[in-house]
Design a protein around this motif. Structure first.
Motif, short mmCIF file in Angstrom:
data_model
loop_
_atom_site.label_atom_id
_atom_site.label_comp_id
_atom_site.label_asym_id
_atom_site.label_seq_id
_atom_site.Cartn_x
_atom_site.Cartn_y
_atom_site.Cartn_z
N MET A 13 39.47 35.65 36.51
CA MET A 13 40.54 36.05 37.43
C MET A 13 40.05 36.02 38.88
N GLY A 16 39.05 32.34 39.95
CA GLY A 16 40.23 31.50 40.20
C GLY A 16 40.97 31.89 41.46
N MET A 23 39.58 24.79 39.18
CA MET A 23 40.51 24.29 38.17
C MET A 23 41.13 22.96 38.60
N HIS A 32 45.02 20.30 34.30
CA HIS A 32 45.82 21.18 33.47
C HIS A 32 45.12 21.57 32.16
N ALA A 35 42.56 24.22 33.16
CA ALA A 35 43.27 25.45 33.52
C ALA A 35 43.80 26.16 32.27
N THR A 36 44.32 25.40 31.32
CA THR A 36 44.82 26.00 30.08
C THR A 36 43.71 26.71 29.33
N PHE A 39 42.72 29.85 31.27
CA PHE A 39 43.74 30.91 31.16
C PHE A 39 43.75 31.52 29.76
N TRP A 40 43.48 30.71 28.74
CA TRP A 40 43.38 31.25 27.39
C TRP A 40 42.18 32.20 27.29
N MET A 42 40.77 33.81 29.73
CA MET A 42 41.08 34.99 30.54
C MET A 42 42.03 35.93 29.80
N SER A 43 43.08 35.38 29.22
CA SER A 43 44.05 36.19 28.49
C SER A 43 43.41 36.88 27.29
#
Length: 82
Positions: A13, A16, A23, A32, A35-36, A39-40, A42-43
């Motif tokens: 987080m 980025g 990214m 992309h 980034a995907t 983000f996965w 990170m989530s």
């Protein structure tokens, strides 16, 4: 709480936010796929890091600590393989 996962989520987080070009491709366009994966990771890091464990088996795996590690490793491979 699962501190390693939370640390991964917070690091992605902040990284980025401070340096969004991490990214991006060398041409400056958004990557992309990378980034995907980030983000996965990170989530999953946030969800597992705060101690939430989903009831459904599929969501439990997608947002597990292991999934966080796998997504982070895949992001590293995607970043340096290209």
């Amino acid at each position: 709480m699962h501190l390693p996962s939370l640390a991964v989520g917070l690091t992605i987080m902040v990284g980025g936010t401070v340096y969004p070009l991490m990214m991006a491709k060398a041409s400056g366009h958004a990557d992309h796929g990378l980034a995907t994966l980030l983000f996965w990771a990170m989530s999953a890091g946030f969800i597992r890091g705060v101690g939430f464990v989903p009831h459904h088996r599929t969501w439990r795996w997608i947002f597990s600590g292991w999934a966080c590690a796998v997504a982070l490793a895949a992001a590293a491979v995607a970043r340096w393989a290209a």
